[in-house]
Design an enzyme around this catalytic site. Sequence first.
Site, PDB file in Angstrom:
ATOM      1  CB  SER A  72      -0.913   0.034   1.229  1.00 13.17           C
ATOM      2  OG  SER A  72      -1.575   1.283   1.297  1.00 13.17           O
TER       3      SER A  72
ATOM      4  CB  VAL B 194       8.573   0.120   3.630  1.00  9.42           C
ATOM      5  CG1 VAL B 194       9.506  -0.512   2.589  1.00  9.42           C
ATOM      6  CG2 VAL B 194       9.207   0.003   5.014  1.00  9.42           C
ATOM      7  CB  CYS B 195       4.467   1.325   0.297  1.00  6.10           C
ATOM      8  SG  CYS B 195       4.168  -0.353   0.896  1.00  6.10           S
ATOM      9  CG  ASP B 196       5.791   7.798   1.454  1.00  2.00           C
ATOM     10  OD1 ASP B 196       4.767   8.485   1.418  1.00  2.00           O
ATOM     11  OD2 ASP B 196       6.937   8.269   1.393  1.00  2.00           O
TER      12      ASP B 196
END
Length: 173
Positions: free
Chosen positions: A59, A64-66
Amino acid sequence: MSMERSGAITFKGNPVTLLGAEVKVGDKAPDFQVLANDLSPVTLADSKGSVRIISVVPSVDTGVCDAQTRRFNEEAANLSGVKVYTVSVDLPFAQKRWCGAAGIENVQTVSDHRDLSFGTAYGIAIKELRLLARGVFVIDQNDQVVYAEYVAEATDHPDYEAPVLAAKKALEA
């Protein structure tokens, strides 16, 4: 029914099941249909003839995805001729809002929320959570997989240098 790979990775330390076969270097890239932020369909064929980096995240709204999407956005600025996608099961509206807030211009976010088409084709959909695991794929101009990483623990960062190098190498081929 697609194949299942139980315990293929962990999510927050717990083994999870991935749906679909593992994609390996040398494979022909499987086709998929995901949704752009405006709900239009996006397929592998849409970027035919380009080198593609496909960054896969659970997501965009997590740390971490950001960071992963921001990092590939920075890398993409220096990779002319490479299309960079971030695929997640976030809704297209949420991806669009997030990209606007984050100033993401070089990466196209696409949503696999509708039917996990990408997730099952690339063997990276987490059965128990209906999320995508973390990974990175590089596909060359001839739809050949030239780099594939399935991050062993979904909350860890992927390798950032190796896929960029693989994309640069594919551009020179």
